[in-house]
Write a protein that holds these residues in place. Sequence first.
Motif, PDB file in Angstrom:
ATOM      1  N   UNK A   1       3.941   1.649 -19.010  1.00  0.00           N
ATOM      2  CA  UNK A   1       5.116   1.861 -19.866  1.00  0.00           C
ATOM      3  C   UNK A   1       5.928   3.061 -19.399  1.00  0.00           C
ATOM      4  N   UNK A   2       5.228   4.054 -18.910  1.00  0.00           N
ATOM      5  CA  UNK A   2       5.957   5.258 -18.474  1.00  0.00           C
ATOM      6  C   UNK A   2       6.903   4.915 -17.336  1.00  0.00           C
ATOM      7  N   UNK A   3       6.433   4.089 -16.432  1.00  0.00           N
ATOM      8  CA  UNK A   3       7.275   3.658 -15.322  1.00  0.00           C
ATOM      9  C   UNK A   3       8.485   2.885 -15.826  1.00  0.00           C
ATOM     10  N   UNK A   4       8.271   2.056 -16.827  1.00  0.00           N
ATOM     11  CA  UNK A   4       9.384   1.269 -17.365  1.00  0.00           C
ATOM     12  C   UNK A   4      10.372   2.156 -18.112  1.00  0.00           C
ATOM     13  N   UNK A   5       9.868   3.216 -18.724  1.00  0.00           N
ATOM     14  CA  UNK A   5      10.792   4.175 -19.328  1.00  0.00           C
ATOM     15  C   UNK A   5      11.730   4.731 -18.264  1.00  0.00           C
TER      16      UNK A   5
ATOM     17  N   UNK B   1       0.806  -1.218   0.000  1.00  0.00           N
ATOM     18  CA  UNK B   1       0.000   0.000   0.000  1.00  0.00           C
ATOM     19  C   UNK B   1       0.843   1.275   0.000  1.00  0.00           C
ATOM     20  N   UNK B   2       2.067   1.160  -0.472  1.00  0.00           N
ATOM     21  CA  UNK B   2       2.912   2.350  -0.508  1.00  0.00           C
ATOM     22  C   UNK B   2       2.348   3.365  -1.484  1.00  0.00           C
ATOM     23  N   UNK B   3       2.384   4.603  -1.069  1.00  0.00           N
ATOM     24  CA  UNK B   3       1.933   5.663  -1.962  1.00  0.00           C
ATOM     25  C   UNK B   3       3.010   6.722  -2.031  1.00  0.00           C
ATOM     26  N   UNK B   4       2.797   7.677  -2.911  1.00  0.00           N
ATOM     27  CA  UNK B   4       3.768   8.738  -3.101  1.00  0.00           C
ATOM     28  C   UNK B   4       4.077   9.518  -1.832  1.00  0.00           C
TER      29      UNK B   4
ATOM     30  N   UNK C   1       2.497   0.767  -7.371  1.00  0.00           N
ATOM     31  CA  UNK C   1       2.938   2.132  -7.627  1.00  0.00           C
ATOM     32  C   UNK C   1       2.498   2.609  -8.995  1.00  0.00           C
ATOM     33  N   UNK C   2       2.343   3.921  -9.111  1.00  0.00           N
ATOM     34  CA  UNK C   2       2.095   4.522 -10.419  1.00  0.00           C
ATOM     35  C   UNK C   2       3.429   4.934 -11.024  1.00  0.00           C
ATOM     36  N   UNK C   3       3.382   5.296 -12.300  1.00  0.00           N
ATOM     37  CA  UNK C   3       4.632   5.548 -13.028  1.00  0.00           C
ATOM     38  C   UNK C   3       5.436   6.676 -12.404  1.00  0.00           C
ATOM     39  N   UNK C   4       4.750   7.746 -12.014  1.00  0.00           N
ATOM     40  CA  UNK C   4       5.474   8.896 -11.474  1.00  0.00           C
ATOM     41  C   UNK C   4       6.159   8.539 -10.158  1.00  0.00           C
ATOM     42  N   UNK C   5       5.448   7.792  -9.326  1.00  0.00           N
ATOM     43  CA  UNK C   5       6.014   7.403  -8.027  1.00  0.00           C
ATOM     44  C   UNK C   5       7.257   6.541  -8.228  1.00  0.00           C
ATOM     45  N   UNK C   6       7.153   5.632  -9.176  1.00  0.00           N
ATOM     46  CA  UNK C   6       8.298   4.752  -9.439  1.00  0.00           C
ATOM     47  C   UNK C   6       9.470   5.549  -9.973  1.00  0.00           C
ATOM     48  N   UNK C   7       9.182   6.456 -10.882  1.00  0.00           N
ATOM     49  CA  UNK C   7      10.255   7.238 -11.490  1.00  0.00           C
ATOM     50  C   UNK C   7      11.020   8.014 -10.424  1.00  0.00           C
TER      51      UNK C   7
END
Lengths: 586, 294
Positions: free
Chosen positions: A342-346, A290-293, A316-322
Motif C-alpha cells: 500500500x505504501x508504494x501505491x500511495x 531482479x532490479x534493486x534499489x 520492488x519494495x515501496x521505498x524503491x518504487x516511490x
Amino acid sequence: MESSELKRSKDSVNSCESARRSSFPDEVLERVLSLLKSHRDRSSVSLVCKDWYNAERWSRTHVFIGNCYSVSPEIVARRFPRIRSVTLKGKPRFSDFNLVPENWGADIHAWLVVFAAEYPFLEELRLKRMAISDESLEFLAVSFPNFKALSLLSCDGFSTNGLAAIATHCKNLTELDIQENGIDDIGGSWLSCFPESFTTLEVLNFANLTSDINFDALEKLVGRCKSMRVLKLNRSVSLEQLQRLLVNAPQLAELGTGLFSQELTIREYEELESALSNCKNMHTLSGLWDATGIYLPALYLACTHLTFLNLSYAALQSVELAKLLAHCPQLKRLWVLDTVEDKGLEAVGLNCPLLEELRVFPADPFDDEIVHGVTEAGFVAVSFGCPRLHYVLYFCRQMTNAAVATIVQNCPDFTHFRLCIMNPGQPDYLTNEPMDEAFGAVVRTCTKLQRLSVSGLLTDLTFEYIGRYAKNLETLSVAFAGRSDWGMQCVLGGCPKLRKLEIRDCPFGNAALLSGLEKYESMRSLWMSACNVTMNGCRLLAREMPWLNVEVMKEDGSDDSQADKVYVYRSIAGPRRDAPPSVLTL
Amino acid sequence: MEKSSDDTNTENSGLRLKDTELRLGLPGSESPEREDHDQNVLSLKSFVSGAKRGFSDALDGGGKWVFSGGSGGGSEGLFSPRRGGNNNGGNDLSGSDSGLGGPVLKDGVAPKPLVVQEKKSQVAAGNGNTAPASKAQVVGWPPIRSFRKNTMASHPPKNDNDDDNAEAKFGSGCLYVKVSMDGAPYLRKVDLKIYGGYKELSSALEKMFSCFTIGQCGSHGVSSRDVLSESRLIDLLHGSEYVLTYEDKDGDWMLVGDVPWEMFTNCCKRLRIMKSTEAIGLAPRAMEKSKTRT
C-alpha cells in the motif's frame, strides 16, 4: 440531374442507385473508405447498401477475427480480396489459466494455407491464443515474400526453431514481437539467423525467452537496424551489455531491459546512466528483472518522458518504487507487483497525476500464509491521486464495499474494472457482508464501463445491478459468485452490449443458460465451467440456435449428464471439424 | 514449483520433528497441520462426494473459507482467528443450501474434486477459528497466466522487507531462509518448502546467483559471458570454486546434502554459498553430526 427521383422516398438500395447515377464513382468511395480504420465503422459501412458493401470489402486491408472459429479462412478470403494484415484470436480466454484442454484446437495452419493462396502479399500476422507449430512458422516464412510483422501472445506449440525460420527467411521483417507464450525455448541461436545484410527490423521483443542469445550477434543486429524503435531483451542480457546496446540505439522508444542487477564499477554505472538518459524518445520501459534499489537510480534521468512503466517482473519494495516514481511525472500506465504494498501505491497517487492505467499483480498468488501484498487502502490512495484512472487490474487479499465506493467516486471514468480478491468468495472483511454493493457502485457510477471482472462473496444482487446499470458492458468475467439462475438471467436480460461472458464455478444452471437464447447470436462467445449446466440443456440450446456452435468439454470421471465446460459461440462456418475427442459439438 | 506442505506432512510422519517444535498459535489452537492430518480424509471425502457442490459446501457448512491473510494486515499473526469468524455474519451469508445452490442439485454426481492440482488439497471447511494449514489450490485460480506463474516460481521475488534478525520465517506454508554468496553484494531469500529436494534447490540457486557468478568468472569484455551456459554454472557452483553450506539450529555450518532432505529443511536456518577454499573441514563434522542426530 434527376432531382425528382432523388426527392422520392425509397429504400436504401434505390437511393444508392440514384446516388450512383449522380456520379459518385466506386473508386472515390473506395478511396474514402480506405481511410476508415475501425472495424466497427467498417462493419457499419458495409451494411448501408450493396455498393458500400463492395467498396468496403475492396478497400479493407486489415481484418480482425476475434474468434477463429466464427468464420472460415475461405469465407474471409472470398469477402476481402486485398488483405495485408490479419489479427486472429483463438482459444477461449480461460485457456490462459489451464481450463482448456491442450489439444483444443485453434491451429493456425489451415489459415496460412489459404492465405498463401489468396494473400501472397500478406504483411502482418498478429495471433492471440492460437496453436502454432514450427512447421507453420516455417511455412509462413517462405510463403510470403513481403512479410513484415509477426506478433504472438499466449500462443503455444512452437519452439525457438520456428523463430529461426522467421529470422532466416523474412527479408523484409520489421517486427518480431514474441510476448508471453508457451514457447519451447531450446536455445538462443535463432537470433543469429538474421542475415548480415538484414537491416529493416524496427521491433524486436524476445523478453519472455529464457535462453542465452549470442550477444555479439545481437549487438551487430541492433547496430545495423537504424530504424529500431522497440527493443525488449531477456534476462540473459546483462547491465553492461545493455549499455553497449544503448549507445548504438539512442533512438529507442520502447526498452525492455535484461537482468537489472550486476556488480558494476562506478564508471560502468555512470556509463549506463548516461546511455539510458540519452534515449530521449523513450516512452515505455519494462524488464528490470531482479532490479534493486542499488541500480534503479540509473534510470531516473531516462524516465522524464515515460508514459508506460512495466515493473510486473521486478519485485520492488515501496521505498524503491516511490523514489523511482518521483522521476516519472508523465506516467500514464503502470504495472507493478504487489511487493510494493500500500505504501508504494500511495507513492503512485502522489507522483502520477496523469495515470490512466494501473495493474497490480501478485508476487505470491498461491501463498496466503505470508501476509503481504496490497489491500483496499492502496487502491483508495491511488484513486485520490489519479482522477484520470480508467483501467485497473488489481489482485488483493482483502477489500471492502466502502473502499470501492470511494474509488469509483474519485474515478468515475472507469472503462475496465478488474478486481480480483484472491480468496474465492471472500466477503467485505470489515463488515462481513457480500461485495454486492461494491460492484453496484461500480456499474452505477462508471457509465462508460466496458469490461468488468468481479470477485469476492457475491449474491444475485450483484448481477441485478450489472444487468440494470451496465449499459456499455461488453466483457464480464465471473468466478465463485451468485446464488441462483436469477443472477445470470439478470445479466443476459440486461446488458445490451454484452459480447463476452465467461463464468466459472457458479450455481447457474440450464434455466440461466437458456434465458440467453436470443442474446448469444449478438455475442462473440459464452464460457461456463463448473456450473450446473447439463448436457440436455446444451443440446436444447444447440437445437434451438443453429447459428451457434455449442461445445462441451467433459472432465474425466464426471457424470454423463453434466456439462462440465461449455463454450458457445456464433459462427457462420458451421460446427468445426478439428475438435479433439474430448470436445463434443452438439 | 508448488508448495506441498501436505506432502511434507505425510512424509514427516516418521521423523515427527514438527511435533517437538515450538509453534506460534493461540492457546487451545493446534498446529493446523497436525489437526488437518486427520481432517484431511474427511475434507477430501466431502469433496469427492460433492463434486462441484463440494466447493459450495465449503462455503456453506464450514463458515469462513478465508485465510489469515485477510485479517487486516497481519497484525494479529499467522494463526489468529479470522475477524468475525463463524458468527452470524457467516451464517447469514452462506446459510441455507438453497441460497447458494441452484435448483439443479445433483446428488449422485460422480466424484470429481473441484480443487485439483498435482497434489492433494486441504480444506479449511471445518476449521472455524484457526487458519487453514494451506490453501486448497483451485485450478486456474487466481487468474494469472501460466507464463507469469512459471516465471515467478522459478525466480521468486526477494522478500527482505521484514526483520533482518529473523533468519527463518516459520509458517505452515513456507520456510524462508536467507542465502548469501561470498562476494555478492546482497542476500537473497528462498522458500525451502517449494523444492522437492536438493537438486531443485541447487538449480534454483544457480539461476538466482548466476549474475554474481558471471561477474566473478570473467573480466570485462570477455566473451565468457556470452556463452555461459547452465552446465558451466553447475561446474562453478559444485566444482572447484564454490560449495553450498548451511547453518543449522545449533549454529554449526554444514555442507548441504549430507542429511535427508526433510531433516535438512527442518534444521536449516540459512544458506551460504561459500568459496570452497573456506569450506575445508566442514565435511567430517557434518558426518559426525548426522550420526548423533539419528
